[in-house]
Design a protein around this motif. Structure first.
Motif, PDB file in Angstrom:
ATOM      1  N   ALA A 324       0.824  -1.206   0.000  1.00  0.00           N
ATOM      2  CA  ALA A 324       0.000   0.000   0.000  1.00  0.00           C
ATOM      3  C   ALA A 324       0.860   1.258   0.000  1.00  0.00           C
ATOM      4  N   ALA A 325       1.952   1.244   0.742  1.00  0.00           N
ATOM      5  CA  ALA A 325       2.822   2.433   0.803  1.00  0.00           C
ATOM      6  C   ALA A 325       3.437   2.732  -0.563  1.00  0.00           C
ATOM      7  N   GLU A 326       3.747   1.711  -1.336  1.00  0.00           N
ATOM      8  CA  GLU A 326       4.294   1.922  -2.682  1.00  0.00           C
ATOM      9  C   GLU A 326       3.270   2.589  -3.590  1.00  0.00           C
ATOM     10  N   ILE A 327       2.022   2.158  -3.471  1.00  0.00           N
ATOM     11  CA  ILE A 327       0.965   2.750  -4.302  1.00  0.00           C
ATOM     12  C   ILE A 327       0.756   4.204  -3.920  1.00  0.00           C
ATOM     13  N   ARG A 328       0.723   4.476  -2.606  1.00  0.00           N
ATOM     14  CA  ARG A 328       0.556   5.862  -2.158  1.00  0.00           C
ATOM     15  C   ARG A 328       1.670   6.746  -2.702  1.00  0.00           C
ATOM     16  N   LEU A 329       2.904   6.251  -2.647  1.00  0.00           N
ATOM     17  CA  LEU A 329       4.043   7.032  -3.138  1.00  0.00           C
ATOM     18  C   LEU A 329       3.926   7.270  -4.632  1.00  0.00           C
ATOM     19  N   ALA A 330       3.601   6.244  -5.395  1.00  0.00           N
ATOM     20  CA  ALA A 330       3.501   6.389  -6.848  1.00  0.00           C
ATOM     21  C   ALA A 330       2.449   7.421  -7.228  1.00  0.00           C
ATOM     22  N   GLU A 331       1.274   7.355  -6.595  1.00  0.00           N
ATOM     23  CA  GLU A 331       0.206   8.299  -6.927  1.00  0.00           C
ATOM     24  C   GLU A 331       0.558   9.712  -6.503  1.00  0.00           C
ATOM     25  N   ALA A 332       1.264   9.859  -5.378  1.00  0.00           N
ATOM     26  CA  ALA A 332       1.707  11.188  -4.939  1.00  0.00           C
ATOM     27  C   ALA A 332       2.726  11.769  -5.917  1.00  0.00           C
ATOM     28  N   GLN A 333       3.630  10.939  -6.413  1.00  0.00           N
ATOM     29  CA  GLN A 333       4.621  11.414  -7.374  1.00  0.00           C
ATOM     30  C   GLN A 333       3.960  11.889  -8.666  1.00  0.00           C
ATOM     31  N   VAL A 334       2.986  11.151  -9.144  1.00  0.00           N
ATOM     32  CA  VAL A 334       2.279  11.557 -10.364  1.00  0.00           C
ATOM     33  C   VAL A 334       1.632  12.921 -10.171  1.00  0.00           C
ATOM     34  N   ASN A 335       0.962  13.095  -9.044  1.00  0.00           N
ATOM     35  CA  ASN A 335       0.259  14.348  -8.803  1.00  0.00           C
ATOM     36  C   ASN A 335       1.207  15.496  -8.482  1.00  0.00           C
ATOM     37  N   GLY A 337       3.761  15.831 -10.479  1.00  0.00           N
ATOM     38  CA  GLY A 337       4.337  16.067 -11.791  1.00  0.00           C
ATOM     39  C   GLY A 337       5.506  15.173 -12.138  1.00  0.00           C
ATOM     40  N   ARG A 338       5.677  14.051 -11.442  1.00  0.00           N
ATOM     41  CA  ARG A 338       6.806  13.159 -11.680  1.00  0.00           C
ATOM     42  C   ARG A 338       6.322  11.800 -12.183  1.00  0.00           C
ATOM     43  N   ILE A 339       7.221  11.093 -12.848  1.00  0.00           N
ATOM     44  CA  ILE A 339       6.945   9.727 -13.294  1.00  0.00           C
ATOM     45  C   ILE A 339       7.572   8.763 -12.283  1.00  0.00           C
ATOM     46  N   PRO A 340       6.775   7.914 -11.621  1.00  0.00           N
ATOM     47  CA  PRO A 340       7.344   6.998 -10.628  1.00  0.00           C
ATOM     48  C   PRO A 340       8.249   5.950 -11.285  1.00  0.00           C
ATOM     49  N   ASP A 341       9.283   5.576 -10.573  1.00  0.00           N
ATOM     50  CA  ASP A 341      10.115   4.465 -11.040  1.00  0.00           C
ATOM     51  C   ASP A 341       9.342   3.153 -10.967  1.00  0.00           C
ATOM     52  N   ARG A 342       8.490   3.059  -9.951  1.00  0.00           N
ATOM     53  CA  ARG A 342       7.639   1.879  -9.786  1.00  0.00           C
ATOM     54  C   ARG A 342       6.186   2.332  -9.811  1.00  0.00           C
ATOM     55  N   PRO A 343       5.601   2.487 -10.987  1.00  0.00           N
ATOM     56  CA  PRO A 343       4.233   2.997 -11.078  1.00  0.00           C
ATOM     57  C   PRO A 343       3.214   1.967 -10.611  1.00  0.00           C
ATOM     58  N   PHE A 344       2.058   2.484 -10.217  1.00  0.00           N
ATOM     59  CA  PHE A 344       0.917   1.619  -9.946  1.00  0.00           C
ATOM     60  C   PHE A 344       0.244   1.341 -11.283  1.00  0.00           C
ATOM     61  N   VAL A 345       0.066   0.067 -11.616  1.00  0.00           N
ATOM     62  CA  VAL A 345      -0.409  -0.323 -12.945  1.00  0.00           C
ATOM     63  C   VAL A 345      -1.757  -1.038 -12.834  1.00  0.00           C
ATOM     64  N   MET A 346      -2.733  -0.518 -13.574  1.00  0.00           N
ATOM     65  CA  MET A 346      -4.021  -1.188 -13.711  1.00  0.00           C
ATOM     66  C   MET A 346      -3.898  -2.198 -14.850  1.00  0.00           C
ATOM     67  N   VAL A 347      -4.289  -3.424 -14.599  1.00  0.00           N
ATOM     68  CA  VAL A 347      -4.165  -4.499 -15.580  1.00  0.00           C
ATOM     69  C   VAL A 347      -5.527  -5.170 -15.778  1.00  0.00           C
ATOM     70  N   ALA A 348      -5.883  -5.392 -17.023  1.00  0.00           N
ATOM     71  CA  ALA A 348      -7.066  -6.196 -17.330  1.00  0.00           C
ATOM     72  C   ALA A 348      -6.653  -7.376 -18.183  1.00  0.00           C
TER      73      ALA A 348
END
Length: 486
Positions: A324-335, A337-348
């Motif tokens: 969960a902490a990784e997801i929080r960090l990734a979404e905070a980085q996006v908002n 203005g940064r591209i996360p090194d480890r993005p949260f990825v939606m997969v179907a």
């Protein structure tokens, strides 16, 4: 009623909301005319063969927890027009590096039991909503500034949904599986998870999965669009594709005009009706803010993804992001203005439920991650985000890259070029931060009426907001019927 007596309505844009409005009005006896700039209808609910081998790829939405639960789709009887929902064994899975994946089951008790020390908390949080899901959806999928039909239930929902997701998971859950499972659903808000109301998405998406599932549409999301089209044409509606509307005065005379576009697009259109917009409406549209974009990658593989936890391969939706902490960090980085090194990825993984999506021996995988609005990769690093998505997939499915036959990359500019409603790659029709997440269309009791007689807006920028559920179009159509009774 004779044909000549039928009132006319022009609808600009053919996303799910525009088509739903068209279907309702056509059934009510109106002569409907739809104008779509692309060569095919559907907006971000379209499907196509992007690999040229007969595969079916969902260009926009792929899994549909709101679609299968939509009251208006049920009312229109879309299953009678060929719509078929297909479910996998698990609605959603969330893999980890160091433990078995967290699984969202189609039953609250089974999901709770799988979460160990957090099973009681999970069941208590979701039980009431799951047991009365239709009552909650009746209120959630409508304009907020109306007295609720179930005030006690909505007050209880407000207590669960108003806190920031970050606070909620720390307070409610003790262990990582429940925290990550909830956070992955909350991340659909596409906004920092420390913001108020982000828990709404965690609670609601989980509850939908445990009641209605997160199904795919047989034959692709475009089949849902085809069902709506059949309703419209059965009742005499006209659909004009390849027809971009920039000036409303060029449209044929009609009693009503509906815009399935976002506020910034409406403001740059021309026409007398738009020139006559009240200043309050103009200011409301100008204040509309857009949120982060998405960077989408469609993959053609030589077979199903070989996840480290085999159960993940039995879910149509997978949230790839780790703890969960990784997801929080990734979404905070996006908002920020940064591209996360480890993005949260939606997969179907639509083929898990619908084997028809690709020729024998091939497999389609649908992925996207959040990026800053309007993000454009540098010429020297065009594949950075796609590579980051692939690295996350490799993390939980070792050897993923060796199975890739082809891929199609859509950065925010490509998405907006395909569908101008996706401003800067924003698939939600506007930012989901703050009060804009609740008051779609702004602070007004009339979010669908634009202040000029006969002019309406019905896009995801109006209540209840983003998602393939058609309810924004349905409410706008009801406004037309109230104002323009023949």
């Amino acid at each position: 009623m004779s044909v000549t007596a039928r009132p006319h309505v022009n609808i600009v844009g053919s996303g799910p909301n525009g088509l739903t409005a068209a279907a309702i009005l056509a059934r009510a006896g109106w002569q409907v005319r739809i104008f779509e700039r692309n060569d095919a209808v559907g907006g971000a609910a379209a499907s196509a063969d992007v690999f040229g081998d007969g595969s079916i790829v969902d260009l926009g939405a792929a899994a549909h927890p709101f679609g299968v639960a939509s009251p208006i789709f049920r009312h229109l009887g879309l299953e009678d027009y060929g719509l078929e929902w297909l479910h996998s064994e698990y609605p959603m899975a969330h893999p980890f590096d160091d433990r078995p994946a967290a699984i969202l089951h189609q039953e609250v008790r089974k999901t709770a039991r799988s979460l160990g020390t957090d099973q009681i908390a999970w069941r208590l949080i979701h039980r009431g909503i799951v047991n009365s899901i239709d009552d909650y959806l009746e209120q959630i999928l409508r304009p907020l500034l109306r007295f609720p039909g179930h005030p006690v239930k909505m007050a209880q929902f407000g207590m669960l949904s108003s806190p920031p997701s970050t606070w909620f998971v720390r307070t409610a859950f003790r262990d990582e599986p429940a925290r990550a499972l909830f956070t992955g659903s909350a991340a659909h808000a596409n906004t920092p998870l420390g913001h108020p109301f982000t828990s709404t998405f965690g609670v609601l998406f989980s509850a939908l999965g445990m009641t209605r599932g997160w199904p795919v549409v047989k034959g692709g999301t475009g089949s849902l669009v085809n069902a709506l089209v059949k309703v419209i044409t059965e009742h005499g509606g006209e659909i004009h594709t390849g027809h971009e509307v920039t000036d409303l005065d060029e449209l044929p005379a009609a009693r009503a005009t509906m815009l399935d576009v976002t506020p910034s697009q409406a403001l740059v259109m021309r026409g007398k009706q738009l020139r006559d917009l009240p200043e309050a409406t103009v200011q409301r549209l100008q204040r509309w803010r857009y949120g982060p974009g998405v960077y989408k990658v469609d993959w053609l593989l030589n077979g199903p993804v070989k996840w480290a936890d085999d159960r993940v391969g039995k879910a149509t939706t997978v949230h790839v992001g780790g703890r969960a902490a990784e997801i929080r960090l990734a979404e905070a980085q996006v908002n920020a203005g940064r591209i996360p090194d480890r993005p949260f990825v939606m997969v179907a993984q639509p083929q898990v439920a619908d084997p028809s999506r690709a020729p024998e021996g091939k497999h389609v995988l649908w992925t996207y991650t959040h990026v800053p609005n309007g993000y454009r990769p540098a010429a020297s690093d065009q594949d950075y985000v796609a590579d980051a998505i692939q690295a996350q997939l490799e993390r939980f499915a070792p050897g993923f890259g060796a199975n890739v036959l082809d891929k199609k990359v859509w950065d925010p500019a490509a998405l907006e070029q395909w569908n101008p409603n996706l401003i800067g790659g924003d698939i939600a029709g506007g930012s989901m931060t703050g009060m804009q997440s609740l008051l779609r269309g702004g602070l007004t009791l009339e979010p669908y009426r634009m202040g000029v007689p006969g002019l309406y807006i019905c896009s995801a920028a109006t209540p209840p907001g983003a998602g393939v559920h058609g309810m924004s179009g349905a409410w706008a159509a009801h406004a037309v019927l109230e104002d323009q009774s023949p």
